[in-house]
Scaffold this active site. Structure first.
Site, PDB file in Angstrom:
ATOM      1  CB  CYS A   2      -0.717  -0.290   1.128  1.00 49.51           C
ATOM      2  SG  CYS A   2      -2.089  -0.978   1.550  1.00 49.51           S
ATOM      3  NE  ARG A  27       4.435   1.471  -0.355  1.00 48.90           N
ATOM      4  CZ  ARG A  27       5.862   1.048   0.475  1.00 48.90           C
ATOM      5  NH1 ARG A  27       6.398   1.048   0.005  1.00 48.90           N
ATOM      6  NH2 ARG A  27       5.737   0.869   1.495  1.00 48.90           N
ATOM      7  CD1 TRP A  75      -0.614  -5.989  -3.482  1.00 51.18           C
ATOM      8  CD2 TRP A  75      -0.339  -6.931  -1.799  1.00 51.18           C
ATOM      9  NE1 TRP A  75      -0.387  -7.341  -3.774  1.00 51.18           N
ATOM     10  CE2 TRP A  75      -0.166  -7.858  -2.473  1.00 51.18           C
ATOM     11  CE3 TRP A  75      -0.771  -7.125  -0.108  1.00 51.18           C
ATOM     12  CZ2 TRP A  75      -0.063  -9.214  -2.439  1.00 51.18           C
ATOM     13  CZ3 TRP A  75      -0.601  -8.502   0.510  1.00 51.18           C
ATOM     14  CH2 TRP A  75      -0.277  -9.217  -0.555  1.00 51.18           C
ATOM     15  CG  ASN A 101       2.097   0.499   4.258  1.00 55.80           C
ATOM     16  OD1 ASN A 101       3.151   0.920   3.896  1.00 55.80           O
ATOM     17  ND2 ASN A 101       1.451  -0.597   3.557  1.00 55.80           N
ATOM     18  N   GLY A 102       0.021  -1.124   6.231  1.00 54.84           N
ATOM     19  CA  GLY A 102       0.655  -1.915   7.426  1.00 54.84           C
ATOM     20  C   GLY A 102      -0.446  -2.978   7.729  1.00 54.84           C
ATOM     21  CD  GLU A 488      15.492 -12.192 -11.188  1.00 51.86           C
ATOM     22  OE1 GLU A 488      15.707 -13.228 -10.279  1.00 51.86           O
ATOM     23  OE2 GLU A 488      15.201 -11.165 -11.630  1.00 51.86           O
ATOM     24  CE  LYS A 492      11.862  -9.751 -12.951  1.00 51.33           C
ATOM     25  NZ  LYS A 492      12.696  -9.990 -11.517  1.00 51.33           N
ATOM     26  CD  GLU A 495       8.656 -10.854 -10.332  1.00 51.47           C
ATOM     27  OE1 GLU A 495       8.957 -10.443  -9.388  1.00 51.47           O
ATOM     28  OE2 GLU A 495       9.762 -10.859 -12.011  1.00 51.47           O
ATOM     29  CG  HIS A 511      17.112 -36.555 -11.112  1.00 51.13           C
ATOM     30  ND1 HIS A 511      17.501 -37.615 -10.875  1.00 51.13           N
ATOM     31  CD2 HIS A 511      18.599 -35.711 -11.555  1.00 51.13           C
ATOM     32  CE1 HIS A 511      19.052 -37.386 -11.656  1.00 51.13           C
ATOM     33  NE2 HIS A 511      19.577 -36.268 -11.671  1.00 51.13           N
ATOM     34  CE  LYS A 610      10.805  -2.633  -7.441  1.00 53.35           C
ATOM     35  NZ  LYS A 610      11.592  -3.582  -8.182  1.00 53.35           N
TER      36      LYS A 610
HETATM   37  C1  G6P Z   1       8.285  -8.158  -3.971  1.00 54.81           C
HETATM   38  C2  G6P Z   1       8.975  -8.017  -5.471  1.00 54.81           C
HETATM   39  C3  G6P Z   1      10.106  -8.688  -6.049  1.00 54.81           C
HETATM   40  C4  G6P Z   1      11.616  -8.361  -5.177  1.00 54.81           C
HETATM   41  C5  G6P Z   1      10.997  -9.128  -3.672  1.00 54.81           C
HETATM   42  C6  G6P Z   1      11.695  -8.747  -2.364  1.00 54.81           C
HETATM   43  O1  G6P Z   1       8.592  -9.637  -4.483  1.00 54.81           O
HETATM   44  O2  G6P Z   1       8.198  -8.331  -6.519  1.00 54.81           O
HETATM   45  O3  G6P Z   1      10.434  -7.394  -7.389  1.00 54.81           O
HETATM   46  O4  G6P Z   1      12.908  -9.123  -5.511  1.00 54.81           O
HETATM   47  O5  G6P Z   1      10.132  -8.434  -2.890  1.00 54.81           O
HETATM   48  O6  G6P Z   1      11.990  -7.437  -2.725  1.00 54.81           O
HETATM   49  P1  G6P Z   1      13.187  -6.967  -1.306  1.00 54.81           P
HETATM   50  O7  G6P Z   1      12.838  -5.659  -1.887  1.00 54.81           O
HETATM   51  O8  G6P Z   1      13.601  -7.250  -0.622  1.00 54.81           O
HETATM   52  O9  G6P Z   1      14.183  -6.742  -2.955  1.00 54.81           O
END
Ligand code: G6P
Length: 615
Positions: A2, A27, A75, A101-102, A488, A492, A495, A511, A610
């Site tokens: 949020c 956020r 969120w 937010n929280g 990764e 990506k 996501e 395996h 994020k």
């Molecule tokens: C969320 C974001 C990711 C990020 C992860 C960890 O899931 O969408 O992109 O890698 O949090 O966030 P940080 O800020 O701790 O790297």
């Protein structure tokens, strides 16, 4: 999660709050709302959907006037995303209004107690409970808003960044923080409140970052008074001078923040090593390491804690540290580490990696490590963030703001800084020859130009994306340093394009995942010359003989993989330990183009945020 924004001052609050919410949409973006006070009335507008939907609704309903405003982009945690659950929330009397937010974890018992006293609730949120608790205390104790907020917050368990406004005393906003970030912009006779400084960057360079368990009473045209929530003691505010500029938080002609941030990587990597990598002197300068060198070198073990993409950077670091420094490394999901009674001793060094520096699980993991006497070193991007402050020492990545939800430049700059740390430790420990050290530094310095070169094959990657954009599944394979890159790459893709993708160590394919391979299955194989090349070539043959489609990420000039693969994407040659900085680039572009072609919202993928400030 949020984003919250507030304004109190002589200007119209609406454009400031709405623009601020747009900047904070990374956020959370499932619903949004705003409240404006025009000196007589408070007007509220909220809606399911994005800030653009809120804007349309507010302008349609003419809710745009007032010099005091609070806004929220959500969120969802408690209650589905809908108009009612969206913030701001009023108290029962309609006098108080809050943005939050929280999570208030004990909201259930507080709600029951308030219901017994006749309070009713419109929404399913924990936030509406909090604003009514504040109101209840304010009336019962006959205290001012600030005092009521302080008493209420001492009764709640959880995390919060809040801003509260009382229309019966419309010259102040009360803000408070625990666990979620909160910045206060200090202008001339005006104040801004936001989850980060981006909403007010064009108005002021001065900001106070509230610490955990601090609250602020922000008085119209006067000042900001900070107090500790626990004991109500005053605190002298520390005003930071912001380094942000507007250009950094706008798209600058790119279609998406993600694309902009992918293209920023050459500069971001340079910014990460600038001043640290000193080829002429044959050294790496890093104060956070130098000041604690003995402690770190004596470590029996390095434990890396992180989440998401940062966890993948931690996996790359495991290879680098074990290779160069010969200290055993364990890489842990922060969320698992914090709850599994891990063995931690004062001889451990814990490295916490986090772009935002606010991820709740990572923060909790380092608090736990500290309780057990471990030395905590933070690798963060956001300066002054909670994890940066909570760590004993650290190194910033200096990647600049990352706004696209899918992390890109944060990943490569984390790898850059972790490599510098490993090299510095290896040199101090006498584990690396002068020649190899110098070779590494020279190669690191050459990486930005090589990333630039890797970005130039974008059209080719776009074409490959058009071929496979409708595939329901993808497999990503890599070995050694490039195994985390495969993870990764898969992350990506899922996501932002919602295609199911898995990353695997190439040899593990037999395996299990090999059973999935048929002529429909695209397999992205990282097969650079340095790093188990022959073994990966054998894996490619195994895929080929089962009719899988191969997209090879290869070293420039490679002919062997090219002769077997359906498509190859070339990256320049570098030393093995630095290949992730190059092989990551085509995978970022591949996921980006596929997502765009599938019509997905690249910068705001569904269900994600994020900055994950809830556990
Ligand atoms: C969320 C974001 C990711 C990020 C992860 C960890 O899931 O969408 O992109 O890698 O949090 O966030 P940080 O800020 O701790 O790297």
């Amino acid at each position: 999660m949020c984003g919250i924004v507030g304004y109190i001052g002589p200007r119209e609050a609406y454009p400031i709050v709405v623009k601020g919410l747009e900047r904070l949409e990374y956020r959370g973006y499932d619903s949004a709302g705003i409240v404006l006070y025009d000196g007589k009335n408070a007007q509220l507008c909220k809606t399911k959907g994005k800030v653009a939907d809120l804007k349309a609704k507010a302008e349609n309903e003419n809710i745009t006037k007032g010099n005091i405003g609070l806004g929220h982009t959500r969120w969802a945690t408690h209650g589905v995303p809908n108009d009612v659950n969206a913030h701001p929330h009023y108290s029962n009397s309609g006098d108080l209004v809050i943005i939050h937010n929280g999570i208030i974890e004990n909201y259930g018992s507080i709600k029951t107690a308030l219901e017994k006293r006749g309070y009713t609730f419109q929404s399913d949120t924990d936030t509406e409970v909090l604003v009514n608790l504040i109101e209840y205390i304010k009336n019962k104790e006959e205290v001012k808003l600030g005092k009521a907020v302080q008493i209420a917050l001492n009764q709640v368990i959880g995390a919060y960044a809040i801003a509260v406004f009382d229309r019966t005393k419309p010259d102040e906003i009360v803000a408070a923080k625990l666990g979620s970030p909160l910045a206060i912009g200090i202008g001339e006779d005006e104040f801004f409140i936001a989850s980060d400084a981006s909403p007010f960057i064009e108005f002021t360079n001065n900001a106070i970052y509230l610490e955990d368990e601090q609250m602020a009473i922000i008085k119209l045209g006067r000042d900001v008074k900070i107090r500790e929530i626990k004991n109500d003691k005053p605190v002298a505010p520390f005003v930071h001078e912001l380094q942000l500029n507007l250009e950094q938080i706008e798209k600058n002609g790119y279609d998406h923040f993600m694309l902009k941030e992918i293209h920023e990587q050459p500069e971001a990597i340079k910014d990460t090593y600038r001043g640290r990598l000193r080829i002429n002197e044959g050294i790496i300068k890093m104060a956070g390491i130098e000041d604690n060198l003995e402690k770190i070198l004596k470590a029996k073990r390095i434990i890396i804690v992180a989440c998401g993409t940062s966890w993948h950077a931690g996996l790359v670091a495991e290879y680098i540290f074990e290779d160069l420094v010969r200290i055993p490394v364990e890489v842990e999901y922060a969320s698992e580490f914090r709850y599994r009674n891990p063995v931690i001793t004062s001889e451990d060094v814990v490295i916490a990696i986090s772009q935002s520096g606010e991820t709740a699980d990572t923060l909790a993991a380092i608090k736990l490590a500290k309780q057990h006497g471990a030395f905590v070193f933070g690798v963060c991007n956001v300066v002054g963030s909670s994890i940066a402050r909570e760590s004993h020492a650290g190194a910033y990545t200096h990647a600049g703001p990352e706004i696209g939800v899918a992390s890109t430049k944060a990943f490569t700059t984390q790898i850059t800084v972790l490599t510098l740390i490993a090299l510095k430790l290896a040199q101090s420990k006498g584990m690396i020859s002068k020649t190899d050290f110098h070779k590494y530094l020279a190669e690191m310095e050459a990486i930005p130009a090589k990333v630039e070169e890797s970005l130039k094959v974008d059209d080719h990657i776009k074409y490959i994306s058009s071929v496979y954009k409708d595939s329901p599944n993808f497999l990503y394979l890599g070995r050694g340093y490039n195994f985390p890159v495969a993870l990764e790459g898969a992350l990506k893709l899922k996501e932002i394009s919602y295609i199911h993708a898995e990353g695997y160590p190439a040899a593990e394919m037999k395996h299990g995942p090999i059973a999935l391979i048929d002529e429909q299955m695209p397999v992205v194989v990282i097969a650079t010359k340095k790093g188990h090349y022959e073994k990966v070539v054998s894996n490619i043959q195994e895929i080929k003989s089962r009719k899988g489609k191969i997209i090879g990420i290869v070293t420039k000039g490679d002919t062997e993989v090219k002769s077997m693969a359906d498509y190859v994407i070339e990256v320049p040659e570098t030393i093995e330990g630095l290949t992730p900085l190059l092989t990551t680039i085509p995978l970022q572009l591949l996921s980006y183009h596929i997502a765009v072609m599938r019509g997905c919202n690249v910068d705001q993928p569904r269900n994600l945020a994020k900055s994950v400030t809830v556990e």
